[in-house]
Write a protein that holds these residues in place. Structure first.
Motif, PDB file in Angstrom:
ATOM      1  N   LEU A 162      14.264  14.659  -4.321  1.00 46.14           N
ATOM      2  CA  LEU A 162      12.617  14.497  -3.738  1.00 46.14           C
ATOM      3  C   LEU A 162      13.271  16.178  -2.962  1.00 46.14           C
ATOM      4  CD1 LEU A 162      13.552  11.140  -1.653  1.00 46.14           C
ATOM      5  CD2 LEU A 162      11.781  11.958  -3.884  1.00 46.14           C
ATOM      6  N   PHE A 163      13.998  16.502  -3.024  1.00 48.09           N
ATOM      7  CA  PHE A 163      13.485  17.993  -2.395  1.00 48.09           C
ATOM      8  C   PHE A 163      12.340  18.929  -2.812  1.00 48.09           C
ATOM      9  CE2 PHE A 163      15.181  22.559  -2.605  1.00 48.09           C
ATOM     10  CZ  PHE A 163      14.803  23.438  -1.624  1.00 48.09           C
ATOM     11  N   TYR A 164      13.521  19.000  -4.648  1.00 47.57           N
ATOM     12  CA  TYR A 164      12.319  19.940  -5.741  1.00 47.57           C
ATOM     13  C   TYR A 164      11.057  18.347  -5.626  1.00 47.57           C
ATOM     14  CZ  TYR A 164      16.861  22.388  -6.705  1.00 47.57           C
ATOM     15  OH  TYR A 164      17.862  23.437  -5.982  1.00 47.57           O
ATOM     16  N   ALA A 165      11.221  17.935  -5.572  1.00 49.14           N
ATOM     17  CA  ALA A 165       9.887  17.082  -6.334  1.00 49.14           C
ATOM     18  C   ALA A 165       8.740  17.561  -5.439  1.00 49.14           C
ATOM     19  CB  ALA A 165       9.645  15.900  -6.056  1.00 49.14           C
ATOM     20  N   VAL A 166       9.445  18.096  -3.935  1.00 41.91           N
ATOM     21  CA  VAL A 166       8.254  18.110  -2.344  1.00 41.91           C
ATOM     22  C   VAL A 166       7.800  19.523  -3.155  1.00 41.91           C
ATOM     23  CG1 VAL A 166       7.436  18.755  -0.659  1.00 41.91           C
ATOM     24  CG2 VAL A 166       9.207  17.047  -1.200  1.00 41.91           C
ATOM     25  N   GLU A 167       8.636  20.808  -2.858  1.00 43.85           N
ATOM     26  CA  GLU A 167       8.146  21.747  -3.601  1.00 43.85           C
ATOM     27  C   GLU A 167       7.599  21.740  -5.143  1.00 43.85           C
ATOM     28  OE1 GLU A 167      12.605  24.867  -3.893  1.00 43.85           O
ATOM     29  OE2 GLU A 167      11.308  24.732  -1.912  1.00 43.85           O
ATOM     30  N   GLU A 168       7.287  21.354  -5.841  1.00 36.22           N
ATOM     31  CA  GLU A 168       6.727  20.870  -7.102  1.00 36.22           C
ATOM     32  C   GLU A 168       5.975  20.490  -6.567  1.00 36.22           C
ATOM     33  OE1 GLU A 168       7.202  23.132  -9.746  1.00 36.22           O
ATOM     34  OE2 GLU A 168       9.419  23.967  -9.160  1.00 36.22           O
ATOM     35  N   GLU A 169       4.943  19.854  -5.460  1.00 36.15           N
ATOM     36  CA  GLU A 169       4.427  19.320  -5.662  1.00 36.15           C
ATOM     37  C   GLU A 169       3.633  17.671  -6.268  1.00 36.15           C
ATOM     38  OE1 GLU A 169       0.428  22.277  -5.178  1.00 36.15           O
ATOM     39  OE2 GLU A 169       1.520  22.990  -3.362  1.00 36.15           O
ATOM     40  N   GLU A 170       4.732  17.293  -6.828  1.00 39.64           N
ATOM     41  CA  GLU A 170       4.294  16.071  -7.283  1.00 39.64           C
ATOM     42  C   GLU A 170       4.707  14.523  -6.427  1.00 39.64           C
ATOM     43  OE1 GLU A 170       8.471  16.463  -9.232  1.00 39.64           O
ATOM     44  OE2 GLU A 170       7.682  17.755 -11.211  1.00 39.64           O
ATOM     45  N   ILE A 171       5.186  15.278  -4.950  1.00 42.10           N
ATOM     46  CA  ILE A 171       5.364  14.719  -4.096  1.00 42.10           C
ATOM     47  C   ILE A 171       5.304  14.791  -2.713  1.00 42.10           C
ATOM     48  CG2 ILE A 171       7.959  13.923  -3.887  1.00 42.10           C
ATOM     49  CD1 ILE A 171       7.774  11.018  -3.753  1.00 42.10           C
ATOM     50  N   SER A 172       4.660  14.015  -1.535  1.00 45.19           N
ATOM     51  CA  SER A 172       4.547  14.897  -0.653  1.00 45.19           C
ATOM     52  C   SER A 172       5.214  14.463   0.374  1.00 45.19           C
ATOM     53  CB  SER A 172       3.299  14.392   0.424  1.00 45.19           C
ATOM     54  OG  SER A 172       2.829  12.778   0.253  1.00 45.19           O
ATOM     55  N   PHE A 173       6.204  14.612   1.348  1.00 48.60           N
ATOM     56  CA  PHE A 173       7.118  13.825   2.647  1.00 48.60           C
ATOM     57  C   PHE A 173       6.500  12.705   3.464  1.00 48.60           C
ATOM     58  CE2 PHE A 173       9.308  14.361   6.097  1.00 48.60           C
ATOM     59  CZ  PHE A 173      11.084  14.369   5.496  1.00 48.60           C
ATOM     60  N   PRO A 174       4.924  12.766   3.644  1.00 45.50           N
ATOM     61  CA  PRO A 174       4.113  11.521   4.353  1.00 45.50           C
ATOM     62  C   PRO A 174       4.953  10.321   3.272  1.00 45.50           C
ATOM     63  CG  PRO A 174       3.414  13.122   5.164  1.00 45.50           C
ATOM     64  CD  PRO A 174       4.012  14.271   3.889  1.00 45.50           C
ATOM     65  N   GLU A 175       4.775  11.064   1.660  1.00 49.96           N
ATOM     66  CA  GLU A 175       5.027   9.544   0.695  1.00 49.96           C
ATOM     67  C   GLU A 175       6.674   9.506   0.742  1.00 49.96           C
ATOM     68  OE1 GLU A 175       1.742  10.443  -2.780  1.00 49.96           O
ATOM     69  OE2 GLU A 175       2.922  11.948  -2.396  1.00 49.96           O
ATOM     70  N   ILE A 176       7.351   9.772   0.903  1.00 51.02           N
ATOM     71  CA  ILE A 176       9.181  10.248   1.092  1.00 51.02           C
ATOM     72  C   ILE A 176       9.272   9.595   2.319  1.00 51.02           C
ATOM     73  CG2 ILE A 176      11.246  10.687   1.346  1.00 51.02           C
ATOM     74  CD1 ILE A 176      10.734  13.280  -0.383  1.00 51.02           C
ATOM     75  N   ALA A 177       8.693   9.417   3.507  1.00 52.93           N
ATOM     76  CA  ALA A 177       9.204   9.160   3.926  1.00 52.93           C
ATOM     77  C   ALA A 177       9.255   7.113   4.472  1.00 52.93           C
ATOM     78  CB  ALA A 177       8.163   9.413   5.740  1.00 52.93           C
ATOM     79  N   ARG A 178       7.599   7.040   3.943  1.00 48.84           N
ATOM     80  CA  ARG A 178       7.087   6.088   3.758  1.00 48.84           C
ATOM     81  C   ARG A 178       8.174   5.279   2.501  1.00 48.84           C
ATOM     82  NH1 ARG A 178       1.626   7.980   3.445  1.00 48.84           N
ATOM     83  NH2 ARG A 178       1.280   7.891   1.656  1.00 48.84           N
ATOM     84  N   GLN A 179       8.623   5.776   1.279  1.00 51.03           N
ATOM     85  CA  GLN A 179       9.497   4.808   1.122  1.00 51.03           C
ATOM     86  C   GLN A 179      11.040   5.093   1.306  1.00 51.03           C
ATOM     87  OE1 GLN A 179       9.560   6.760  -3.590  1.00 51.03           O
ATOM     88  NE2 GLN A 179       7.384   7.561  -3.368  1.00 51.03           N
ATOM     89  N   TYR A 180      11.503   5.813   1.957  1.00 48.83           N
ATOM     90  CA  TYR A 180      12.736   5.872   2.483  1.00 48.83           C
ATOM     91  C   TYR A 180      13.518   5.281   3.805  1.00 48.83           C
ATOM     92  CZ  TYR A 180      12.928   7.085  -2.248  1.00 48.83           C
ATOM     93  OH  TYR A 180      13.054   7.352  -3.948  1.00 48.83           O
TER      94      TYR A 180
END
Length: 259
Positions: free
Chosen positions: A136-154
């Motif tokens: 998830l960390f690398y996905a955020v860095e690559e702008e594949e996902i946003s932190f709010p989206e991670i928060a909503r999922q996890y």
């Protein structure tokens, strides 16, 4: 017709004992006695005008608009008008003594402890899997996902999920040491590499680092902190003798002897 129940002063003291609240009460009384003695020796007094102003401030804060509102509040808190004025006087006296003792030390203390007052605005998600956290960390860095989206999922807690894991404004002491070091070394806005702890793997978004300004609010906070530490030390160095009549109950001996 309502049932009448009489509660005596001794009932109240007994209940405080049973609920282990006596030490807190004793410390509060000792604090007030120390404040009163030091203030007297320092020539600090409280005027009727100051008491009136403090009373007005309290009534405003508690929305006691009418005189009857104040009387009802006093009755609810078992206070006479004289005791109410005494409580206001004690509060003012403590505030004046705190400033008398420590106002001149604020700037030096602030610059010596400036890092303690730096604050951070963060969002966090706690995961169980370190590999998932890294992904998830690398996905955020690559702008594949946003932190709010991670928060909503996890994030499972509904209220925390609704704010995307928002932690508010926190100082260094509010974080675990290993997390604080990373947070305050960040260049916001930035996601931190996953931090593994006993509680789980922290994925943290640092939104902002707020540098402290020595304004009036912070000055008051520092004075209060210094005064609280001083008062605690004074209490620790004072032998406190209480005059509570302890009743001896023979059946209770077994409890102590068998422990």
């Amino acid at each position: 017709m309502p049932q009448i129940l009489t509660i005596s002063g001794s009932d109240i003291i007994h209940n405080l004992k049973l609920s282990s609240q006596v030490p807190d009460v004793v410390e509060a009384i000792a604090s007030q006695k120390i404040i009163g003695e030091v203030a007297k020796n320092s020539g600090i007094t409280v005027t009727p005008e100051e008491i009136q102003q403090e009373g007005d401030n309290l009534r405003l804060a508690k929305k006691l608009v009418k005189a009857q509102d104040t009387l009802s509040w006093l009755e609810k808190n078992y206070l006479s008008v004289h005791e109410f004025e005494e409580s206001l006087r004690n509060k003012i006296l403590a505030h004046k003594l705190a400033n008398h003792l420590f106002a001149s030390q604020v700037e030096r203390f602030f610059y010596q402890h400036q890092l303690d007052y730096v604050a951070a605005i963060t969002y966090q998600v706690i995961l169980e899997d370190n590999d998932l956290a890294l992904e998830l960390f690398y996905a955020v860095e690559e702008e594949e996902i946003s932190f709010p989206e991670i928060a909503r999922q996890y994030i499972s807690e509904p209220e925390l999920r609704a704010t995307y894991g928002y932690q508010g404004r926190q100082h260094r002491k509010d974080f675990r040491p290993e997390i604080a070091a990373a947070v305050f070394a960040a260049t916001p806005p930035q996601i931190l590499k996953p931090i593994a702890t006993l509680k789980g793997v922290y994925l943290i978004w640092v939104e902002e680092i707020i540098q402290p300004q020595l304004d009036e609010s912070l000055r008051e906070k520092i004075v209060t902190e210094l005064f609280t530490a001083w008062l605690k030390q004074k209490i620790e160095c004072t032998e406190i003798i209480t005059q509570l009549n302890a009743e001896t109950v023979e059946p209770g001996k077994e409890l102590l002897q068998k422990s």
